[in-house]
Design a protein around this motif. Structure first.
Motif: not given
Length: 698
Positions: A545-550, A564-566, A635-639
């Motif tokens: 998925s994707s998201a547009v953020l400030p 971008l997230r997966w 790597s994965y988020f938080g690693h």
């Protein structure tokens, strides 16, 4: 005022300051890719003839460039081929762009003047800095924390197999490898029947009764086939640790340089010193195997204190990592993969004392129950079709040629390989020969084969010279040869030898002198790529998925954040802390089409761009160069960098935050890659995942 900055490669930059309330916009143009409608040499001629050349001064370059003089000759003739003419054309292109904006802003208050051009890579650098700032903690290659051979080797192993246990041969769970002579078990103890109770060898039968004492040992029933250790050693220890699909087998082997045994305290069961340290890690599902060997400069090891694994217990274990560098052999003198080559971690031979080898009556026999290790080292059937891969970049570099050449063999006579995997390495050339009670031979040998076979004959004769007469088929024990045609390891079968003709066929195959009848296949299999393609590990990202953020307060160089997230679970071999997969991302920015139509696959960055971008994320911003932006080794988020992963059985979240500009379409290819830690380097997914996002700021 509205500022529009133009970056022209090979030309110059201008600033057009227009009144208005819009926020600053920064546009980059590559003159080498400039596609002005209808612009051609003819238009350049028309411009030179009809336009006022002095108008170029309105778009004057910065001080390092000069406006070219108007050609004296007719324009078409003046523009001959060559760099000066190309520079002139580039300047004219710049003029057209400048003039276009001047005309478009005719009703605005216009201030046009020179600006200092940014560095060609300024926007790329800005992108790289933002990427590092927002993602850098999670961008790193596994096993890259140290260049030290042993430390890196340990980090590689943890990335594939998960945590490595300490070597603890002093643990109560460790088993003593017995020494058997004439069907009795032998140990070194003080003899109370002799004055002064000197150390002597005590022989006990299966019922535990003392049969005799001796002062020396020259032969044993099951001499070691390793060839470079004491043939009839005693009181070595083995410790086996299992964690899910992975098991670790450590051998604390007692040996001496002269390869013989003497009545010295070193050989006593409670003496913790030993000479050879060997560790094998094996994943019985994925077939991956790793070997660590103790440093050969260290003459004695001690099992009273657990031995730290290579690379310590984690990235954070600084003390353990430093200590381990002195404990293990960085030169890989012992080619462990040549012996442990039967698609499993164990060398199947009588020396290890497994219940299924060398005992009439099998595992239930009196002697097996009294002397053997039972099922401590269990039977593990691994046929030739299963995966088998050596892990360790430095180790596989040392033995790359042998690993590539190694083959599995089928016995043309059908005697041996229905149950066992034999190879063109030690399980064929030595273990099969010893098991069958035959000497190696090659029908029409090459000179290389002549030399190799002679060397092996010497080794086998040394081993046989240390075998008791009791153990031979002609002796009382009748346990050697111990591999019986059609009956496996059932030594109770009276006919215990393969025929000469059948052996000759098999020996030719083992020594790579056979033909199609041997059905050679590569022993070691390829590193699996991440993904569902043929040869892949079956894993792939989900929930893309994707998201547009400030943008965060104070951030510069971006209008928005494109996130971008997966989710992805690296569970090859079912190792919950496996950490050998990272992701590359290639991103291309384009104008949002008026139709808002979804892009074609050809619009996305190519697979090569996702593979080969530079690791420092400075390929470019896409708008300026037309090349794809790149993020590597995510790597994965938080690693966090240089930390060991927490166990996971469900997909982990991956996240990439990218600097984005308004009114741009971003097309991304997200590509997984496996660090193989062998000579194949990195294996990529076959296609990756594609996603696009329109950043419309209205």
């Amino acid at each position: 005022m509205r500022s529009i900055a133009f970056g022209l490669l090979g030309a110059f930059s201008v600033a057009v300051l227009l009144s208005g309330s819009d926020s600053d916009a920064h546009v980059a143009v590559d003159s080498s890719r400039f596609d002005h409608p209808g612009f051609s040499l003819g238009h350049a001629v028309h411009l030179a003839d009809d336009a006022k050349w002095r108008d170029l001064k309105i778009c004057a370059p910065w001080s390092v460039c000069t406006v070219p003089p108007r050609p004296a000759a007719p324009f078409a003739k003046a523009l001959s081929d060559g760099p000066p003419s190309q520079q002139c054309v580039n300047d004219l292109k710049a003029y057209l762009i400048c003039r276009k904006f001047r005309l478009a802003a005719a009703n605005d208050q216009i201030e046009i003047g020179p600006v200092r051009a940014p560095d060609d890579n300024a926007e790329a650098t800005s992108f790289a800095e933002a990427v590092r700032r927002w993602n850098g903690d999670f961008q790193w290659k596994p096993a890259s924390a140290s260049p030290d051979i042993i430390t890196r080797f340990g980090d590689e192993a943890r990335s594939v197999f998960g945590p490595i246990p300490d070597v603890d041969c002093g643990n109560a769970a460790a088993k003593v490898i017995p020494l058997e002579i004439d069907g009795n078990i032998v140990d070194l103890k003080p003899n109370p029947n002799v004055a002064g109770s000197p150390l002597q060898f005590e022989h006990r039968d299966p019922k535990g009764r003392i049969v005799k004492w001796t002062t020396q040992i020259a032969k044993c029933d099951k001499p070691s086939l390793a060839g470079n250790v004491t043939y009839c050693g005693m009181n070595s220890r083995i410790i086996r640790t299992v964690a899910g699909t992975v098991e670790w087998v450590s051998l604390c082997r007692k040996s001496t340089p002269h390869l013989e045994i003497e009545p010295e305290s070193y050989w006593e069961k409670d003496n913790p010193t030993f000479a050879r340290l060997g560790i094998i890690g094996f994943n019985r599902e994925s077939g991956e195997i790793v070997f660590f060997d103790g440093d050969k400069d260290q003459q004695r090891f001690d099992w009273t204190t657990p031995i730290i694994p290579p690379g310590g217990r984690s990235y954070a274990d600084a003390g353990g990592r430093a200590a381990a560098t002195k404990m293990y052999d960085p030169t890989f003198q012992i080619q462990c993969s040549a012996c442990h080559d039967n698609k499993g971690p164990y060398v199947v031979s009588p020396h290890i004392g497994q219940a299924r080898i060398g005992y009439p009556g099998g595992a239930a026999s009196e002697r097996a129950l009294a002397f053997s290790l039972g099922d401590y080292v269990p039977k593990m059937k691994r046929d030739e079709s299963l995966p088998f891969r050596v892990v360790g970049s430095a180790y596989t570099a040392a033995y790359a040629t042998d690993i590539v050449r190694a083959r599995t063999v089928e016995d043309p006579s059908g005697n041996c390989t229905k149950c066992h995997t034999l190879t063109t390495q030690i399980t064929g050339q030595r273990i099969a020969a010893d098991a069958a009670g035959r000497l190696p031979e090659v029908t029409n040998p090459t000179w290389t084969q002549v030399v190799s076979v002679r060397a092996e004959l010497l080794k086998l004769r040394e081993i046989d010279a240390h075998r008791t007469e009791w153990a031979r088929r002609s002796g009382e024990g009748k346990i050697h040869p111990w591999m019986v045609p059609h009956e496996g390891s059932n030594v109770a079968v009276e006919n215990g030898q393969i025929s000469e003709d059948d052996w000759r066929q098999l020996s030719n195959c083992i020594w790579e002198a056979g033909g199609e009848e041997c059905r050679y296949r590569p022993l070691f299999t390829a590193c699996p790529a991440p993904g569902v393609q043929s040869g892949g590990d079956g894993s792939q990202p989900t929930g893309l998925s994707s998201a547009v953020l400030p943008v965060p307060t104070g951030a510069v160089g971006a209008d928005r954040i494109l996130r971008l997230r997966w989710h992805y679970l690296n569970d090859y071999g079912h190792v919950s802390q496996r950490d050998d997969v990272r992701f590359n991302i290639a991103i291309r920015a384009t104008q949002i089409p008026r139709s808002r139509q979804a892009p074609l696959e050809s619009d996305f960055p190519t697979l090569d761009e996702a593979k080969s971008g530079t690791d420092d994320t400075s390929v470019g911003y896409g708008v300026a160069s037309g090349r794809a932006m790149f993020i590597g080794d995510l790597s994965y988020f938080g690693h966090l960098k240089f930390t060991d992963p927490a166990p996971a059985t469900t997909p982990r979240e991956f996240r990439a935050d990218l600097p984005a500009m308004c009114n741009r379409r971003y097309l991304a290819r997200i590509l997984p890659k496996r660090f193989c830690f062998d000579q194949s380097g990195v294996r990529y997914g076959d296609r990756g995942q594609l996603i696009f996002a329109d950043v419309a700021c209205n």
